[in-house]
Design an enzyme around this catalytic site. Structure first.
Site, short mmCIF file in Angstrom:
data_model
loop_
_atom_site.label_atom_id
_atom_site.label_comp_id
_atom_site.label_asym_id
_atom_site.label_seq_id
_atom_site.Cartn_x
_atom_site.Cartn_y
_atom_site.Cartn_z
N GLU A 91 39.73 -25.01 55.22
CA GLU A 91 39.50 -26.73 55.28
C GLU A 91 38.72 -26.88 54.04
OE1 GLU A 91 37.74 -29.80 58.50
OE2 GLU A 91 36.93 -27.52 58.50
N LYS A 164 43.12 -35.28 60.38
CA LYS A 164 42.58 -34.59 61.52
C LYS A 164 42.19 -35.40 62.77
CE LYS A 164 38.31 -31.41 62.13
NZ LYS A 164 37.45 -31.23 61.01
N CYS A 201 40.73 -27.52 61.81
CA CYS A 201 39.23 -26.98 62.40
C CYS A 201 39.15 -27.41 63.68
CB CYS A 201 38.08 -27.29 61.50
SG CYS A 201 36.73 -26.38 61.70
#
Length: 335
Positions: A91, A164, A201
């Protein structure tokens, strides 16, 4: 399919996929500087030799952007030369984890998908090497800023962008300051080498992420991450972090690959960050599981390396069918 993980202090892990299955191109496509393609438009995957190998690499952090890009490219080439077909960097690999501190000037890091140096590098390398590259980047879309992944196919075509969904806000993981919650919903990408789902993540802590991608047909799940020490909680979250994703693999009967950065990143006090002094120790430990959640390979916490694994995607699909987990779901009861 060959997965390759590359993880660095700043670059983080890279994951790659290489299926031996044959791909048929149904029709040619006009190419532009950074081409896009709708999911499922060009490729049909045939049953045959759907074996997947997995690799993971680790590398160093404190470098300037140009050096980081050179390091990333070197490791992508190394992974591709070893047979990797899908290669995943960690990331926000372009620079230090800037979310450790709050600075208005860091908003300038955001770029559109067309302007992003990281995406441009991914397009160039994917086309040259014939590999799939999910590339993490800080995305600007008009007035909104996102933590995003551009999934680049083996011909350099951008299959699409995932933004995300879950944005954390904790001590020194101050992402809500920088990122708008994603508006794409969970997505999968029909790449040259298999159908993949990518969470970013914090997404991995939510079982809904993995289940949603599995329901969309993901054969492999990838999680580029940037996670390390918990300075206030004073705990080692690595085993917990890893077990969560092992559970996603087991519950969905889909192999999982996680790519994390490693190393110490420090913040010095300044006027721009309100006098903050802090540090995060990222713990690497990138890994690959099989479809039951068992660890196939794992990297160490503090050095660069390559890890390997293998999966037969057709056999995994047959196992998924045999268990009946998706047949027996009762979503109407889960409300």
């Amino acid at each position: 399919v060959l997965f390759v993980q590359l993880y660095q202090h700043v670059l983080g892990h890279i994951v790659g996929v290489v299926p031996a299955a044959q791909i048929t191109v149904r029709h040619p496509e006009h190419r532009v500087h950074i081409p896009f393609r709708q999911r499922g438009e060009l490729f049909v995957r045939h049953r045959g030799s759907p074996f997947v190998e997995v690799k993971g690499l680790s590398s160093i952090i404190h470098l300037r952007s140009k050096k980081r890009f050179k390091k990333a490219e070197k490791m992508v080439r190394q992974a591709a030369a070893a047979g990797a077909q899908i290669i995943l960097l960690s990331e926000l690999f372009e620079r230090e984890y800037f979310c450790q501190q709050r600075r208005y000037d860091f908003y300038s890091y955001a770029r559109t998908v067309e302007e992003s140096e990281a995406v441009a590098m991914g397009v160039r390398l994917a086309k040259e090497l014939g590999v799939v590259l999910p590339i993490s980047f800080y995305e600007r879309d008009v007035n909104n800023l996102y933590n995003s992944i551009a999934c680049i196919d083996g011909d350099g075509t951008i299959l699409g962008v995932y933004r995300k969904t879950h944005i954390p806000d904790d001590h020194y993981y101050q992402e809500k300051f920088y990122f708008t919650p994603g508006d794409t919903g969970f997505k999968v990408f029909d790449t040259k080498y298999g159908c993949i789902g990518i969470g970013i993540c914090w997404d991995q802590w939510f079982p809904e992420t993995a289940r949603a991608m599995a329901l969309l047909g993901a054969e492999l799940l990838f999680y580029p991450t940037a996670i390390g020490s918990e300075p206030i909680l004073e705990c080692d979250s690595m085993p917990h972090w890893r077990r969560c994703m092992q559970g996603h693999a087991a519950c969905n009967i889909v192999p999982v690959v996680a790519a994390n950065r490693y190393g110490l990143e420090s913040v010095a006090p300044s006027k721009d960050n309100g006098g903050q002094k802090s540090e995060l120790l990222f713990y690497g430990s990138s890994f690959v599981t099989d479809e039951t959640g068992e660890l196939v390979c794992q990297a160490s916490r503090d050095k660069e390396e390559i890890v390997y694994g293998q999966s037969d995607l057709d056999a995994v699909r047959d196992m998924r069918d045999s268990w009946g987990l998706f047949r027996d779901r009762r979503p109407e009861i889960y409300k």
